[in-house]
Scaffold this motif. Structure first.
Motif, mmCIF file in Angstrom:
data_model
loop_
_atom_site.group_PDB
_atom_site.id
_atom_site.type_symbol
_atom_site.label_atom_id
_atom_site.label_comp_id
_atom_site.label_asym_id
_atom_site.label_seq_id
_atom_site.Cartn_x
_atom_site.Cartn_y
_atom_site.Cartn_z
ATOM 1 N N LYS A 1 6.771 -7.935 7.573
ATOM 2 C CA LYS A 1 6.205 -9.266 7.816
ATOM 3 C C LYS A 1 7.294 -10.317 7.981
ATOM 4 C CE LYS A 1 3.346 -8.580 4.307
ATOM 5 N NZ LYS A 1 2.367 -8.812 3.256
ATOM 6 N N GLY A 2 8.314 -9.984 8.765
ATOM 7 C CA GLY A 2 9.373 -10.920 9.078
ATOM 8 C C GLY A 2 10.466 -11.052 8.040
ATOM 9 N N GLU A 3 10.312 -10.402 6.904
ATOM 10 C CA GLU A 3 11.295 -10.496 5.818
ATOM 11 C C GLU A 3 12.179 -9.251 5.801
ATOM 12 O OE1 GLU A 3 11.426 -10.463 0.915
ATOM 13 O OE2 GLU A 3 9.493 -10.440 1.939
ATOM 14 N N PHE A 4 13.490 -9.472 5.731
ATOM 15 C CA PHE A 4 14.404 -8.334 5.616
ATOM 16 C C PHE A 4 14.265 -7.757 4.219
ATOM 17 C CE2 PHE A 4 18.738 -6.757 4.472
ATOM 18 C CZ PHE A 4 18.676 -5.610 5.222
ATOM 19 N N ILE A 5 13.969 -6.462 4.142
ATOM 20 C CA ILE A 5 13.771 -5.795 2.856
ATOM 21 C C ILE A 5 15.040 -5.076 2.421
ATOM 22 C CG2 ILE A 5 12.421 -4.048 1.628
ATOM 23 C CD1 ILE A 5 10.843 -6.597 2.431
ATOM 24 N N GLY A 6 15.642 -4.312 3.320
ATOM 25 C CA GLY A 6 16.850 -3.566 2.980
ATOM 26 C C GLY A 6 16.840 -2.217 3.653
ATOM 27 N N GLY A 7 17.478 -1.255 3.013
ATOM 28 C CA GLY A 7 17.596 0.085 3.558
ATOM 29 C C GLY A 7 16.726 1.082 2.826
ATOM 30 N N SER A 8 17.069 2.360 2.979
ATOM 31 C CA SER A 8 16.235 3.430 2.423
ATOM 32 C C SER A 8 16.211 3.413 0.901
ATOM 33 C CB SER A 8 16.712 4.785 2.931
ATOM 34 O OG SER A 8 18.052 5.014 2.542
ATOM 35 N N ASP A 9 17.333 3.080 0.259
ATOM 36 C CA ASP A 9 17.354 3.064 -1.207
ATOM 37 C C ASP A 9 16.447 1.973 -1.763
ATOM 38 O OD1 ASP A 9 19.063 1.156 -0.114
ATOM 39 O OD2 ASP A 9 20.505 1.249 -1.770
ATOM 40 N N ILE A 10 16.427 0.830 -1.113
ATOM 41 C CA ILE A 10 15.585 -0.271 -1.584
ATOM 42 C C ILE A 10 14.113 0.044 -1.340
ATOM 43 C CG2 ILE A 10 15.018 -2.716 -1.201
ATOM 44 C CD1 ILE A 10 18.084 -3.077 -0.649
ATOM 45 N N ILE A 11 13.805 0.604 -0.175
ATOM 46 C CA ILE A 11 12.414 0.993 0.122
ATOM 47 C C ILE A 11 11.926 2.030 -0.887
ATOM 48 C CG2 ILE A 11 11.084 2.400 1.777
ATOM 49 C CD1 ILE A 11 11.069 -0.479 2.553
ATOM 50 N N LEU A 12 12.785 2.990 -1.204
ATOM 51 C CA LEU A 12 12.410 4.018 -2.171
ATOM 52 C C LEU A 12 12.156 3.395 -3.551
ATOM 53 C CD1 LEU A 12 11.919 6.998 -2.814
ATOM 54 C CD2 LEU A 12 14.378 7.217 -3.257
ATOM 55 N N ASN A 13 13.026 2.485 -3.985
ATOM 56 C CA ASN A 13 12.835 1.821 -5.275
ATOM 57 C C ASN A 13 11.556 0.991 -5.296
ATOM 58 O OD1 ASN A 13 15.169 2.878 -6.387
ATOM 59 N ND2 ASN A 13 16.433 1.120 -5.829
ATOM 60 N N LEU A 14 11.274 0.278 -4.209
ATOM 61 C CA LEU A 14 10.040 -0.513 -4.128
ATOM 62 C C LEU A 14 8.816 0.397 -4.163
ATOM 63 C CD1 LEU A 14 10.994 -3.165 -1.399
ATOM 64 C CD2 LEU A 14 10.701 -3.567 -3.863
ATOM 65 N N HIS A 15 8.914 1.536 -3.505
ATOM 66 C CA HIS A 15 7.823 2.512 -3.502
ATOM 67 C C HIS A 15 7.576 3.040 -4.919
ATOM 68 C CE1 HIS A 15 5.398 6.009 -2.491
ATOM 69 N NE2 HIS A 15 6.325 6.812 -2.984
ATOM 70 N N GLN A 16 8.650 3.419 -5.592
ATOM 71 C CA GLN A 16 8.522 3.985 -6.937
ATOM 72 C C GLN A 16 7.993 2.971 -7.944
ATOM 73 O OE1 GLN A 16 12.544 5.490 -7.269
ATOM 74 N NE2 GLN A 16 11.932 7.545 -6.604
ATOM 75 N N SER A 17 8.324 1.701 -7.756
ATOM 76 C CA SER A 17 7.868 0.672 -8.694
ATOM 77 C C SER A 17 6.480 0.137 -8.358
ATOM 78 C CB SER A 17 8.861 -0.502 -8.719
ATOM 79 O OG SER A 17 8.782 -1.226 -7.501
ATOM 80 N N LEU B 1 6.184 -1.871 -3.089
ATOM 81 C CA LEU B 1 6.027 -1.653 -1.653
ATOM 82 C C LEU B 1 4.552 -1.651 -1.270
ATOM 83 C CD1 LEU B 1 7.434 -1.225 1.033
ATOM 84 C CD2 LEU B 1 7.453 1.228 0.571
ATOM 85 N N LYS B 2 3.719 -1.071 -2.095
ATOM 86 C CA LYS B 2 2.275 -1.052 -1.838
ATOM 87 C C LYS B 2 1.753 -2.482 -1.755
ATOM 88 C CE LYS B 2 -2.038 0.902 -3.520
ATOM 89 N NZ LYS B 2 -2.675 1.751 -4.525
ATOM 90 N N GLU B 3 2.238 -3.324 -2.637
ATOM 91 C CA GLU B 3 1.828 -4.730 -2.647
ATOM 92 C C GLU B 3 2.296 -5.446 -1.369
ATOM 93 O OE1 GLU B 3 -0.427 -7.619 -4.169
ATOM 94 O OE2 GLU B 3 -0.202 -5.630 -5.046
ATOM 95 N N LYS B 4 3.537 -5.210 -0.956
ATOM 96 C CA LYS B 4 4.087 -5.847 0.247
ATOM 97 C C LYS B 4 3.341 -5.398 1.510
ATOM 98 C CE LYS B 4 8.863 -6.792 -1.040
ATOM 99 N NZ LYS B 4 8.782 -8.250 -0.967
ATOM 100 N N LEU B 5 2.863 -4.161 1.515
ATOM 101 C CA LEU B 5 2.231 -3.603 2.710
ATOM 102 C C LEU B 5 0.709 -3.715 2.709
ATOM 103 C CD1 LEU B 5 4.410 -0.398 3.159
ATOM 104 C CD2 LEU B 5 4.438 -2.450 4.592
ATOM 105 N N LYS B 6 0.111 -4.221 1.619
ATOM 106 C CA LYS B 6 -1.356 -4.205 1.546
ATOM 107 C C LYS B 6 -1.998 -5.032 2.654
ATOM 108 C CE LYS B 6 -2.493 -7.794 -1.677
ATOM 109 N NZ LYS B 6 -2.763 -8.156 -3.000
ATOM 110 N N ASP B 7 -1.426 -6.175 3.024
ATOM 111 C CA ASP B 7 -1.973 -6.977 4.126
ATOM 112 C C ASP B 7 -1.837 -6.234 5.456
ATOM 113 O OD1 ASP B 7 -2.390 -8.921 2.235
ATOM 114 O OD2 ASP B 7 -0.631 -10.105 2.796
#
Length: 170
Positions: free
Chosen positions: A136-152, A155-161
């Motif tokens: 949604k226009g915001e830079f999140i990061g790379g694979s390690d950050i996506i994985l951490n967001l997923h595990q916590s 990421l589900k919250e960021k992608l729900k919309d």
């Protein structure tokens, strides 16, 4: 007899190359002896209708504008090595696998095809490594950050919309 047999085998093996030569050229790669390419050489025998066109080169947009437009117009944008169906690096592969679990539309660009695009993305995000993921226009990061967001669960919250808007449009 055993000695002559082993001698023949050794001579036969010694004649083989130690490793199978594979040549990686910009936009091309070799896998199991088969060559693949994401670009077509500029062959003078190729008719103009069949020559590849670079949409980025033929547009009036600068690469910085292209990156900005990509990020604005795509809810989930990933700049990666390869394409989601065939990632060409482990980090890009990991990022795609995580994002695909959320069943969101995933837009991507292969940075291996255009070194100038790669530089433009780095400049836009102020981040040196790939993959680079924007949600949604915001830079999140790379694979390690996506994985951490997923595990916590973040990421589900960021992608729900994104997931909800995709379900409404279907």
């Amino acid at each position: 007899m055993a000695r002559s047999l082993s001698s023949m085998l050794l001579k036969g093996i010694a004649g083989l190359p130690a490793t199978r030569p594979s040549r990686i050229v910009f936009g091309s790669f070799s896998h199991n002896g088969m060559g693949f390419s994401t670009t077509v050489p500029n062959d003078p025998d190729t008719h103009e209708d069949f020559k590849p066109t670079n949409k980025l080169e033929s547009s009036d947009l600068s690469l910085n504008d292209v990156v900005e437009q990509d990020v604005k117009e795509n809810p989930v944008m990933i700049y990666m090595k390869g394409v989601p169906e065939f990632p060409q690096c482990g980090f890009s592969s990991l990022a795609v696998r995580v994002l695909k679990q959320y069943n969101v539309p995933l837009a991507s660009r292969n940075i291996l095809e255009d070194p100038e695009l790669k530089s433009a993305v780095k400049t836009f995000s102020h981040w040196p490594t790939f993959p680079q993921i924007f949600i949604k226009g915001e830079f999140i990061g790379g694979s390690d950050i996506i994985l951490n967001l997923h595990q916590s669960g973040e990421l589900k919250e960021k992608l729900k919309d994104v997931t909800a808007s995709q379900e409404k449009s279907e």
